[in-house]
Design an enzyme around this catalytic site. Structure first.
Site, PDB file in Angstrom:
ATOM      1  N   HIS A   1      82.089  53.330-109.463  1.00  0.00           N
ATOM      2  CA  HIS A   1      81.486  54.663-109.279  1.00  0.00           C
ATOM      3  C   HIS A   1      80.822  54.817-107.910  1.00  0.00           C
ATOM      4  O   HIS A   1      80.943  55.845-107.258  1.00  0.00           O
ATOM      5  CB  HIS A   1      80.403  54.887-110.338  1.00  0.00           C
TER       6      HIS A   1
ATOM      7  N   ASP B   1      70.585  50.475-107.279  1.00  0.00           N
ATOM      8  CA  ASP B   1      70.070  49.650-108.380  1.00  0.00           C
ATOM      9  C   ASP B   1      71.064  48.521-108.688  1.00  0.00           C
ATOM     10  O   ASP B   1      71.658  48.478-109.765  1.00  0.00           O
ATOM     11  CB  ASP B   1      69.805  50.511-109.637  1.00  0.00           C
TER      12      ASP B   1
HETATM   13  O1  RIB Z   1      77.218  56.041-114.364  1.00  0.00           O
HETATM   14  C1  RIB Z   1      77.517  55.145-113.325  1.00  0.00           C
HETATM   15  C2  RIB Z   1      76.269  54.775-112.562  1.00  0.00           C
HETATM   16  O2  RIB Z   1      75.375  54.103-113.436  1.00  0.00           O
HETATM   17  C3  RIB Z   1      76.487  53.806-111.417  1.00  0.00           C
HETATM   18  O3  RIB Z   1      75.584  54.102-110.385  1.00  0.00           O
HETATM   19  C4  RIB Z   1      76.201  52.464-112.020  1.00  0.00           C
HETATM   20  O4  RIB Z   1      75.810  51.522-111.055  1.00  0.00           O
HETATM   21  C5  RIB Z   1      75.106  52.800-112.984  1.00  0.00           C
HETATM   22  O5  RIB Z   1      73.884  52.800-112.319  1.00  0.00           O
HETATM   23 CA    CA Z   2      74.272  52.284-109.336  1.00  0.00          CA
END
Ligand code: RIB
Ligand code: CA
Length: 313
Positions: free
Chosen positions: A240, A10
């Site tokens: 992340h 995303d």
């Molecule tokens: O909590 C972190 C996640 O949430 C990551 O995938 C960031 O891109 C958001 O989608």
């Molecule tokens: Ca993400």
């Protein structure tokens, strides 16, 4: 060994950083990007994925997937984290490339059938596309090699609510389906991703190693760093989404534990990923829950080096 993957995403700034990392890795072959709502609406997510592919000179299928949670109304989006455009408001020109006409779930099923036993699904957004693919092809767990996700919080607090991480909270019912399926699933949640802050120096190094792709990540991350640095003395952000990919390349960077998992879907605890490590309980309700692997520790220095070395290739 080359890992054939489908990257479900995303984009999103940390998604962009992860997508470029995957493209740069000699050990990873990205068969396609499947997109989902999350950080931004799904139409923007799909457009952003096309733009990232064009920037990286990658001619691979990009598909649009689900735009709504499995249950309930359309989500709010994380523009306050990723900017109005999902790229930190840098005004980057969008690609004119076209999407693959299939749905993301159909692409996942088709690709798994064409490459039985060979494909790892790497999901770095909410899990609606994987859940839908499981409904389209109930034998999907037998057709794929495994699943690696960024999402959840096993033994640490959440980042949307005290108990829930954003990707799981965004579509808790889909996550429940995906976590319950009979496949080899490894979860890279906030237990590891929030343990590894990245500083502006890291962004400078990334841009120095790779002017085009690292430069894009550095520029788009300024907004992201502003968000993560609120209320802190230092300036940092958290990438992340690259962690499940780093694991494919070098599993020795991580410590994992195996446990029974449950995803909460009730309003108060929505999106909580509770994990009972194997041997920690005799409770029948927990022993019936499916088993997953959960990353609990990561080597920060080696992970940073892997990112920088890979961007430099
Ligand atoms: O909590 C972190 C996640 O949430 C990551 O995938 C960031 O891109 C958001 O989608
Ligand atoms: Ca993400």
């Amino acid at each position: 060994m080359t890992h054939k993957i489908i990257l479900d995403t995303d984009p999103g700034i940390d998604d962009a950083m992860a997508i470029f990392f995957a493209f740069q890795c000699p050990d990873i072959e990205v068969l396609g990007l499947t997109t989902v709502y999350g950080n931004v609406p799904v139409s923007m997510s799909a457009q952003n994925a096309l733009t990232l592919c064009e920037l990286a000179d990658q001619d691979i299928p990009v598909t649009k997937g689900v735009g709504m949670p499995w249950v309930g109304p359309e989500s709010g989006y994380a523009h306050f984290v990723h900017g109005d455009d999902g790229f930190g408001n840098i005004d980057f020109p969008p690609s004119n490339r076209q999407l693959d006409p299939r749905s993301a779930a159909q692409f996942i099923v088709d690709t798994a059938r064409e490459n039985p036993g060979d494909v790892t699904l790497v999901a770095i957004g909410p899990l609606g596309n994987l859940a839908l693919a499981l409904r389209l092809e109930p034998d999907l767990p037998k057709l794929v090699k495994g699943v690696a996700i960024m999402g959840g919080a096993a033994f640490v607090p959440g980042n949307v609510t005290p108990v829930a991480e954003a990707n799981i909270w965004n579509d808790a019912h889909a996550a429940e389906i995906v976590f319950a399926a009979d496949w080899d699933l490894t979860m890279f949640g906030l237990d590891v991703t929030n343990a590894v802050p990245f500083t502006p120096d890291f962004l400078d190094d990334l841009a120095e190693r790779n002017e085009k792709l690292g430069g894009f990540v550095k520029e788009s991350s300024q907004f992201y760093v502003d968000f993560y640095s609120q209320g802190r003395e230092d300036r940092v952000c958290f990438f992340h989404d690259a962690m499940p990919l780093a694991y494919l390349v070098d599993p020795s960077l991580f410590e994992l534990t195996t446990g029974h998992v449950k995803v909460a879907t009730d309003p108060l605890n929505r999106g909580q990923t509770s994990v009972a490590p194997i041997g920690s309980t005799m409770s029948p309700i927990w022993l019936e829950a499916s088993k997953i692997n959960v990353a609990t520790k990561v080597d920060h220095a080696k992970l940073s080096k892997l990112y920088l070395d890979t961007y430099a290739l």
